[in-house]
Motif scaffolding. Structure first.
Motif, PDB file in Angstrom:
ATOM      1  N   GLU A   1       0.823  -1.595  -0.275  1.00  0.00           N
ATOM      2  CA  GLU A   1       0.260  -0.048   0.563  1.00  0.00           C
ATOM      3  C   GLU A   1       0.528   1.125   0.004  1.00  0.00           C
ATOM      4  OE1 GLU A   1      -2.171  -2.990   2.874  1.00  0.00           O
ATOM      5  OE2 GLU A   1      -0.088  -2.587   2.617  1.00  0.00           O
ATOM      6  N   THR A   2       2.345   1.018   0.270  1.00  0.00           N
ATOM      7  CA  THR A   2       3.093   2.092   0.422  1.00  0.00           C
ATOM      8  C   THR A   2       4.411   2.179  -0.122  1.00  0.00           C
ATOM      9  OG1 THR A   2       4.030   1.233   2.607  1.00  0.00           O
ATOM     10  CG2 THR A   2       1.996   3.276   2.655  1.00  0.00           C
TER      11      THR A   2
ATOM     12  N   GLU B   1       8.019  -0.825  -6.367  1.00  0.00           N
ATOM     13  CA  GLU B   1       7.199  -1.289  -7.049  1.00  0.00           C
ATOM     14  C   GLU B   1       7.550  -1.566  -8.269  1.00  0.00           C
ATOM     15  OE1 GLU B   1       2.625  -0.184  -9.327  1.00  0.00           O
ATOM     16  OE2 GLU B   1       3.825   1.139  -8.600  1.00  0.00           O
TER      17      GLU B   1
ATOM     18  N   TRP C   1      -0.778  -5.444 -14.969  1.00  0.00           N
ATOM     19  CA  TRP C   1       0.298  -5.044 -13.636  1.00  0.00           C
ATOM     20  C   TRP C   1       1.525  -5.113 -14.224  1.00  0.00           C
ATOM     21  CZ3 TRP C   1       3.127  -6.626  -9.222  1.00  0.00           C
ATOM     22  CH2 TRP C   1       3.624  -5.403  -8.446  1.00  0.00           C
TER      23      TRP C   1
ATOM     24  N   LYS D   1      -1.014   1.991 -11.030  1.00  0.00           N
ATOM     25  CA  LYS D   1      -2.297   2.314  -9.645  1.00  0.00           C
ATOM     26  C   LYS D   1      -2.748   1.740  -9.776  1.00  0.00           C
ATOM     27  CE  LYS D   1      -2.972   6.098  -6.780  1.00  0.00           C
ATOM     28  NZ  LYS D   1      -2.872   7.873  -6.712  1.00  0.00           N
ATOM     29  N   GLN D   2      -3.381   2.125 -10.454  1.00  0.00           N
ATOM     30  CA  GLN D   2      -4.836   1.139 -10.458  1.00  0.00           C
ATOM     31  C   GLN D   2      -4.582  -0.306 -10.299  1.00  0.00           C
ATOM     32  OE1 GLN D   2      -6.397   3.154 -14.208  1.00  0.00           O
ATOM     33  NE2 GLN D   2      -7.012   4.453 -13.650  1.00  0.00           N
TER      34      GLN D   2
ATOM     35  N   LEU E   1      -1.851  -1.865  -9.037  1.00  0.00           N
ATOM     36  CA  LEU E   1      -1.919  -2.348  -8.124  1.00  0.00           C
ATOM     37  C   LEU E   1      -2.595  -2.235  -6.443  1.00  0.00           C
ATOM     38  CD1 LEU E   1       0.577  -2.911  -6.348  1.00  0.00           C
ATOM     39  CD2 LEU E   1       1.245  -0.539  -6.076  1.00  0.00           C
ATOM     40  N   GLU E   2      -3.862  -0.825  -6.588  1.00  0.00           N
ATOM     41  CA  GLU E   2      -5.239  -1.269  -6.216  1.00  0.00           C
ATOM     42  C   GLU E   2      -5.858  -2.691  -5.965  1.00  0.00           C
ATOM     43  OE1 GLU E   2      -6.802   3.148  -7.167  1.00  0.00           O
ATOM     44  OE2 GLU E   2      -5.153   3.704  -5.440  1.00  0.00           O
ATOM     45  N   GLU E   3      -6.081  -2.553  -7.557  1.00  0.00           N
ATOM     46  CA  GLU E   3      -7.368  -4.219  -7.738  1.00  0.00           C
ATOM     47  C   GLU E   3      -6.629  -5.250  -7.340  1.00  0.00           C
ATOM     48  OE1 GLU E   3      -8.898  -5.856 -11.313  1.00  0.00           O
ATOM     49  OE2 GLU E   3      -8.877  -3.941 -12.146  1.00  0.00           O
ATOM     50  N   LYS E   4      -5.047  -4.842  -6.784  1.00  0.00           N
ATOM     51  CA  LYS E   4      -4.729  -6.297  -6.076  1.00  0.00           C
ATOM     52  C   LYS E   4      -4.788  -6.567  -5.008  1.00  0.00           C
ATOM     53  CE  LYS E   4       0.154  -7.278  -7.632  1.00  0.00           C
ATOM     54  NZ  LYS E   4       0.143  -8.119  -7.801  1.00  0.00           N
ATOM     55  N   ILE E   5      -4.782  -4.947  -4.723  1.00  0.00           N
ATOM     56  CA  ILE E   5      -4.709  -5.364  -2.939  1.00  0.00           C
ATOM     57  C   ILE E   5      -5.964  -5.565  -2.452  1.00  0.00           C
ATOM     58  CG2 ILE E   5      -4.851  -3.789  -1.370  1.00  0.00           C
ATOM     59  CD1 ILE E   5      -2.675  -1.713  -2.427  1.00  0.00           C
ATOM     60  N   ALA E   6      -7.441  -4.521  -3.396  1.00  0.00           N
ATOM     61  CA  ALA E   6      -8.667  -5.859  -3.134  1.00  0.00           C
ATOM     62  C   ALA E   6      -8.799  -7.140  -3.323  1.00  0.00           C
ATOM     63  CB  ALA E   6      -9.179  -4.553  -4.423  1.00  0.00           C
TER      64      ALA E   6
END
Length: 435
Positions: free
Chosen positions: A11-12, A18, A387, A397-398, A400-405
């Motif tokens: 997340e950071t 990355e 990604w 970035k989008q 990566l956020e999907e991966k986190i979800a």
């Protein structure tokens, strides 16, 4: 408890961090036979500069000057006593130095060679089995942080750990069999360690990290053989992992040396624990408190400290009293016998009833949850490919956020799966562990 997400987590991540994570995933996906165009991210490996890392000694890890006299006295350099047997001064399995000597055989150009004795499907299955409720990216990032963001070294470390998990230690079997397996297999020394509660996971420090209370006064080398000792160490480590919840990714160990004497000293488990944390569970140790060290301890410490990687050594803090401990641990999570407020009886172990494991025989439900898990993993891999291949920072970035979800879905799925694959422990029964 702090919920702040530290640097170097999924997340950071900085843009450079990355990129390193993309490189690690590229190597994994290629080994698994997943089609991915990773030429662009891998082309940047050879000329990469070292990144600043978050795993070096910081003010958070260093003991405060106040109350550090004991720490300073124990850290004075001293050679191992001449009477000390060589095998107790130098071990083939002790420190990160020995781990790195193995990893050095796994350079970038031979990364597949490093896995030559493991089938791709075997590696793939074991990687996903390593996860509990933690996120896949954060699992890999532990290895990257431990190797100062050097992709090649991180891959070597991961390869070494996969060999160890699959061909040597089998920690997934240890945690799934749990305490019941020790009894069923009639491993008397293993059972004795469990029943004595030499190590108990209880409470959290001020950063939300689960605490493992270890009482060396209960240990005698003759109580168990080496294999039983290793299994007990792995059981405790893997049980502690069960308590960790994102964004927390490490545990704290409290070695209570109350009542400790030379008859309790055994270098083998110390060496094994050092190996585990430095080579196979990187970045999983928050702090290690050595509490109420007696006068006989300094010569022992002079031997042990020479085995430690500097990063691990920086996390060790010597404490003498309740005031020292309460700087890091809330009093309600410090045992009453040490001056805290936790009235738990640390000598009250009761074997879980076998009836608690009824869900282990429910194969139909287990297969249904595993099928859901397989689908979530495939979606994670598909997004990871996109990604890696994407060309813009915004799209990266989008994704990566999907991966986190998706990682959160995977974590929730493990919580559902857990009672169908893992024997219940004393912590499940007493309610302190809620996966």
């Amino acid at each position: 408890m702090s919920a702040q997400i530290p640097p170097g987590r999924v997340e950071t991540l900085s843009s450079d961090q990355e990129l390193r994570l993309k490189q690690v995933w590229s190597h994994f996906l290629k080994h698994w036979g997943v089609p991915v165009d990773s030429a662009k991210v891998l082309a940047q490996e050879n000329n990469q500069k070292p990144l600043s890392t978050t795993n070096t000694a910081t003010s958070e890890n260093k003991p405060k000057k106040g109350g550090s006299k004991l720490f300073g006295r124990f850290r004075k350099s001293a050679p191992a006593p001449k009477s000390e047997p060589l095998h107790k001064r130098t071990s083939s399995v002790t420190s990160q130095r020995s781990a790195e000597s193995i990893e050095s055989a796994y350079p970038h150009s031979l990364i597949h060679e490093s896995l030559k004795n493991l089938k791709p499907e075997e590696v793939r299955e074991n990687f996903w089995d390593m996860l509990r409720t933690d996120y896949p990216d954060n699992l890999l990032l532990r290895f990257l942080r431990a190797r100062k963001w050097d992709t090649d070294k991180a891959m070597g470390m991961i390869a070494h750990t996969l060999h160890w998990r699959l061909k040597d230690a089998q920690p997934d079997d240890v945690i799934r069999g749990g305490e019941q397996a020790a009894y069923k297999n009639h491993e008397e020394g293993y059972v004795k360690n469990i029943e004595l509660s030499k190590a108990t996971i209880r409470g959290y420090d001020k950063k939300g990290r689960p605490i493992v209370l270890v009482r060396p006064k209960l240990h005698h080398a003759s109580d168990q053989n080496e294999e039983e000792m290793k299994k007990y160490c792995l059981l405790i480590i893997e049980q502690a992992r069960m308590f960790i919840r994102e964004p927390v990714d490490c545990a704290t160990i409290l070695f209570d040396l109350t009542g400790f004497s030379l008859s309790n000293m055994d270098y083998s488990p110390v060496q094994y624990l050092i190996t585990c944390f430095e080579a196979h569970y990187p970045e999983c140790l928050g702090h290690l408190f050595i509490h109420k060290a007696p006068w006989v301890f300094p010569p022992i410490w002079n031997i042990i400290k020479n085995w430690l990687d500097p990063v691990v050594a920086s996390k060790i803090i010597f404490t003498k009293n309740i005031n020292d401990l309460s700087e890091h641990i809330p009093k309600e999570h410090i045992p009453e016998y040490l001056g805290g407020e936790d009235t738990y009886d640390f000598d009250s172990y009761q074997r879980p009833d076998e009836a608690c494991d009824a869900k282990l025989s429910d194969g139909e439900t287990r297969e249904k949850i595993l099928a859901e898990r397989k689908e979530i993993i495939q979606r994670f891999i598909d997004v990871t490919v996109k990604w890696i291949e994407c060309s813009s920072a915004t799209e990266s970035k989008q994704l990566l956020e999907e991966k986190i979800a998706i990682s959160k879905e995977l974590s929730k799925n493990y919580s559902q799966l857990d009672p169908y694959i893992r024997s219940r422990s004393v912590y499940d029964v007493n309610g302190t562990l809620k996966v």
